[in-house]
Write a protein that holds these residues in place. Structure first.
Motif, PDB file in Angstrom:
ATOM      1  N   UNK A   1      22.672  27.400  -0.689  1.00  0.00           N
ATOM      2  CA  UNK A   1      23.451  27.310  -1.923  1.00  0.00           C
ATOM      3  C   UNK A   1      24.123  25.938  -1.957  1.00  0.00           C
ATOM      4  N   UNK A   2      23.591  25.089  -2.833  1.00  0.00           N
ATOM      5  CA  UNK A   2      23.965  23.665  -2.828  1.00  0.00           C
ATOM      6  C   UNK A   2      25.160  23.392  -3.743  1.00  0.00           C
ATOM      7  N   UNK A   3      26.192  24.168  -3.635  1.00  0.00           N
ATOM      8  CA  UNK A   3      27.345  24.017  -4.524  1.00  0.00           C
ATOM      9  C   UNK A   3      27.981  22.639  -4.359  1.00  0.00           C
ATOM     10  N   UNK A   4      28.191  21.945  -5.482  1.00  0.00           N
ATOM     11  CA  UNK A   4      28.743  20.590  -5.449  1.00  0.00           C
ATOM     12  C   UNK A   4      30.062  20.458  -6.210  1.00  0.00           C
ATOM     13  N   UNK A   5      30.485  21.514  -6.908  1.00  0.00           N
ATOM     14  CA  UNK A   5      31.742  21.395  -7.668  1.00  0.00           C
ATOM     15  C   UNK A   5      32.785  22.345  -7.090  1.00  0.00           C
ATOM     16  N   UNK A   6      34.036  21.937  -7.185  1.00  0.00           N
ATOM     17  CA  UNK A   6      35.114  22.762  -6.635  1.00  0.00           C
ATOM     18  C   UNK A   6      36.361  22.780  -7.520  1.00  0.00           C
ATOM     19  N   UNK A   7      36.461  21.863  -8.479  1.00  0.00           N
ATOM     20  CA  UNK A   7      37.626  21.875  -9.366  1.00  0.00           C
ATOM     21  C   UNK A   7      37.729  23.205 -10.115  1.00  0.00           C
ATOM     22  N   UNK A   8      36.572  23.767 -10.505  1.00  0.00           N
ATOM     23  CA  UNK A   8      36.587  25.040 -11.235  1.00  0.00           C
ATOM     24  C   UNK A   8      37.157  26.166 -10.382  1.00  0.00           C
ATOM     25  N   UNK A   9      36.849  26.155  -9.088  1.00  0.00           N
ATOM     26  CA  UNK A   9      37.370  27.193  -8.195  1.00  0.00           C
ATOM     27  C   UNK A   9      38.885  27.086  -8.049  1.00  0.00           C
TER      28      UNK A   9
END
Length: 849
Positions: free
Chosen positions: A361-369
């Motif tokens: 799982x290549x998740x690249x964003x974290x601001x949304x979390x």
């Protein structure tokens, strides 16, 4: 063109002796027929709410000209509506031409099909009940995915999890993290998907509590416990999240890795060994370290993506679970605050870890979390700091980056939906709500622009787990509308919703078993299906992918001839085949993410005044009463040894045109004395069902209902019952209801019945109609006068709506006071009180349960 019209034209041409014109006419007629044979009308197989947007899609592999269509009542065969609201959309996927057929202004409830010349759609309902119980239905798959104690299998798995890796301070230590949900067909477990699932389930209940019922216990076995099933499921996930967060500085991200991909096997028979010297599976710490034990590694940069998901789930739990578990929620606020602060200190993403293969799982964003965490904390605490910081995070990621794109990497921008905008927006319903809604609008507009030129209005990318993107899009549209009341995207929302339920090139629903009566996945990529034939009911499958992706994936091989071959294209493919893990694998997080939207659709229907049918289940999960809003009764009979009353019963039922239901043991079906009576019942259209083969007592008579049979013994006994029924022409699939011997069972028996794709039912308590078997020498003997009085007295006081009124087809000769001799008297009395005697299928309408 009707046959009568064609015959007239042919006769006219012959009379005119214009053979050339006749040949031309017949050629055109043949061409038109061929074109229609290559044309299909796709609809939402689940059906449509009366006041909803309603659009079908006609797709053809030929050039066709469509200017109008009609709606036909499927019961009467009469045309009830016609329209010229037809929009051509040109070529798309496998179709050379396509059209949108709009019948939104038709609101009359009923069952219909759409007709364009000779082209017919499948039948569908327009009814306020089409979304009833759909959100609860998805929870079937969530329970099936449970790790630790698995209620579907009534067995346990992975009890030794696990040992810590990538944590220098605790490397190799044992940590108890048993529980949670398996991610998909494999048995890996991820905080990213599980925390999102917990949040989504809690969100669904917070926003739409009226949509959920109580049919299962906290352990997932059948039987109500006074708590909505969605809350039970969310708490089960929350228990695991707490284990994965043993201290304010420890946030674990993953259990196991792709060594798990070792072939089909049931979770309770998982034989994969990760370390010869340690029990259980590896538990990965969330960190900025790039992880991967063998050939492949991830690209982690921080912890905020994982910590933010922990924080939002804990905060939402503090809001929702307190009503049901006040002591349990005492530490959720501190856990949420600690996780949020930890994420702020450790910005970046903590991706899942690959091992032998390149997929992760290549998740690249974290601001949304972090925005979602801040929004949930603000709604829990009212602290303006979280509101300000949430808005700052929202500014950093205004639109989920996948929106408007043609392709993205696997889970690159998870969880696809930025629910933080909604959390912040609902907290004020003022300018802030407008600001957050404006961010949603940007993403929705990007999707609309990509999809506006195709007939399905599909503008989401066909990458792996494409159905998750569709789910995110319809959810965002719904949230946008909740915040603004703006209808701009409702047509697109309806089209994407309909896509999930069959308005797509393949004409199939993407949720296993939903709806039951139409095309949906039957061969999902699942060990449960492959090894045991168990259905993964409620599971949202991955969904179609670009042809280029399908052709590049490793290890995909179709097991059977492609049933959708004529609808595949270079653009996009979908297979209902266990060999295709890319399009036909159910996923836990996708399923959980759809629960909120479906609960919203049901809640929307209830706000118009609709009340869903109310069925009753006992503490074992047995269905014991039909819809209590209607004065309908089913006469239910059982038999094992005796059938002395069956001729008299048949005479009464035939005279009053009543369809009864008869549950017989294998002993009864095998008895040659009863063969003629069984044939009369079958020919008369009465329900013939199973009552066990040998009339075994499954549980002792104690309150604990101790099991007296093993699962293997139970299932063999019941299947033997169905085997002898088949010799009388009654097939298992046509007799889905099973009534247990002695009318006595436990939750385990109910679940074992469910595993066989059957439904356990029992008589409706309240009267003593079932005591007609007693003999004068018994302490519990009841005379027919007493029984009749109990039925009529209960009716006068409580009513018999939806009753399964059980008696026996025969009794021991020692009982001379036969209740069946007074059956007609009872029928006349209850008819006089306004009751209608109906078939079992009608009183237990499966569609509405």
């Amino acid at each position: 063109m009707t046959l009568k019209r064609i015959d007239w034209i042919v006769k006219l041409l012959f009379d005119m002796k214009n053979r050339g014109l006749l040949v031309l006419f017949l050629f055109c007629l043949t061409l038109a027929s061929a074109q229609e044979e290559k044309s299909w009308i796709r609809i939402n197989n689940l059906g449509y709410l009366p006041q909803s947007i309603k659009v079908a899609v006609l797709g053809s592999k030929a050039k066709v000209d469509v200017t109008s269509f009609s709606l036909v009542d499927a019961v009467t065969g009469k045309q009830v509506y016609s329209s010229q609201k037809v929009t051509p959309k040109g070529a798309y996927g496998p179709f050379e031409s396509s059209y949108r057929l709009d019948f939104g202004d038709f609101e009359q409830t009923g069952r219909y099909f759409i007709k364009v010349n000779a082209i017919r759609s499948p039948e569908f309902d327009i009814n306020a009940n089409v979304y009833d119980n759909t959100a609860d239905f998805l929870l079937k798959y969530m329970r099936q995915q449970r790790c630790g104690y698995n209620p579907f299998l009534t067995d346990s798995c992975h009890l030794d999890d696990g040992y810590i890796i990538y944590n220098p301070k605790r490397e190799g230590e044992r940590i108890d993290v048993t529980g949670g949900w398996h991610d998909a067909t494999d048995y890996l477990q991820y905080t990213a998907t599980s925390a999102n699932a917990v949040y989504q389930l809690l969100l669904a209940y917070r926003e739409n509590p009226e949509a959920f019922g109580d049919r299962f216990q906290a352990n997932g076995l059948p039987g109500k416990n006074g708590i909505p099933d969605v809350i039970d499921e969310a708490k089960f996930g929350m228990d695991w999240l707490k284990k994965m967060n043993p201290s304010p500085e420890e946030y674990y991200n993953q259990i196991a890795d792709d060594r798990d991909h070792a072939g089909y096997r049931l979770p309770n028979k998982d034989t994969v060994i990760y370390n010869e010297s340690r029990k259980g599976r590896p538990v990965y710490l969330a960190s900025a370290e790039k992880q991967g034990l063998k050939k492949y590694q991830n690209r982690s940069t921080g912890v905020a993506s994982t910590a933010g998901k922990f924080a939002s789930s804990f905060a939402m739990g503090g809001m929702v679970l307190k009503e049901f578990y006040p002591n349990y929620t005492e530490d959720l606020l501190s856990r949420a605050v600690n996780a949020y602060d930890f994420g702020k200190k450790n910005p970046g993403v903590s991706q899942t870890a690959p091992c032998k293969g390149p997929y992760f799982y290549e998740e690249e964003n974290w601001y949304d979390d972090m925005e979602l965490a801040a929004g949930a904390l603000y709604n829990l605490t009212g602290d303006d700091r979280y509101k300000r910081e949430g808005i700052d995070f929202a500014d950093q990621e205004q639109v989920s980056p996948w929106m408007g794109r043609d392709t993205v990497r696997h889970y690159q921008y998870y969880p696809f939906l930025n629910a933080g905008h909604f959390e912040l927006g609902i907290s004020g319903k003022n300018e802030k709500a407008k600001d957050m809604a404006a961010l949603y609008k940007k993403g929705l507009e990007a999707i609309r622009q990509r999809g506006k030129d195709n007939a399905f209005l599909i503008g989401t990318p066909f990458v792996w787990c494409s159905n998750n993107f569709v789910t995110a899009a319809v959810t965002q549209s719904h949230m946008y509308h909740e915040l603004t009341g703006d209808n701009t995207y409702l047509e697109m929302e309806a089209a994407l919703r309909d896509w999930l339920f069959g308005c797509n090139p393949w004409g199939t629903s993407m949720i296993v078993g939903l709806p039951e009566h139409a095309d949906s996945p039957v061969k999902p990529h699942s060990s449960l299906t492959v090894l045991e034939g168990y259905a993964t009911y409620g599971g949202l499958v991955d969904g179609p992918v670009y042809g280029s992706i399908f052709n590049s994936l490793i290890g995909i091989k179709l097991e059977e001839e492609d049933s959708y071959a004529e609808f595949q294209s270079d653009l996009v493919v979908y297979h209902d085949d266990v060999g295709d893990y890319s399009t036909n694998e159910p996923t836990m997080d996708g399923t959980a993410s759809l629960v909120y939207y479906l609960s919203s659709m049901e809640a929307r229907s209830q706000k118009t005044g609709h009340q869903k049918a109310n069925f009753t289940y006992d503490d074992s999960g047995a269905l014991i009463r039909g819809n209590t809003s209607e004065k309908k009764i089913n006469l239910t009979f059982t038999g094992d040894q005796y059938a002395d009353g069956l001729p008299a019963i048949l005479k009464v039922l035939d005279k009053h045109q009543i369809k009864g239901s008869f549950f017989f043991t294998g002993n009864f079906y095998r008895n040659p004395k009863y063969a003629g009576l069984i044939k009369k019942l079958k020919d008369g259209g009465h329900y013939l069902g199973a009552h066990s083969d040998k009339h075994l007592l499954y549980n002792d008579w104690s309150p604990q209902k101790k099991l007296l049979v093993s699962q293997e013994e139970f299932q063999q006994d019941l299947l033997d019952n169905y085997e002898i029924m088949a010799q009388h022409g009654v097939q298992k699939e046509n007799a889905p209801f099973f009534l247990p011997p002695y009318e006595w069972n436990s939750s385990e028996i109910t679940q074992w019945t469910n595993q066989l794709d059957l439904s356990l039912i029992n008589y409706t308590p309240g009267t003593i109609s079932h005591a007609d078997y007693t003999t004068p020498d018994m302490k519990n003997y009841r005379s027919s006068d007493e029984i009749m009085e109990s039925i009529l007295a209960y009716e006068a006081k409580e009513g018999l709506n939806g009753f399964l009124l059980l008696t026996h087809v025969g009794t021991d000769p020692k009982r001379t006071d036969k209740l069946y001799a007074r059956l007609e008297e009872l029928v006349i009395a209850l008819n006089g009180r306004g009751y209608e005697f109906v078939s079992l299928d009608e009183v237990l309408d499966k569609k509405n349960r």
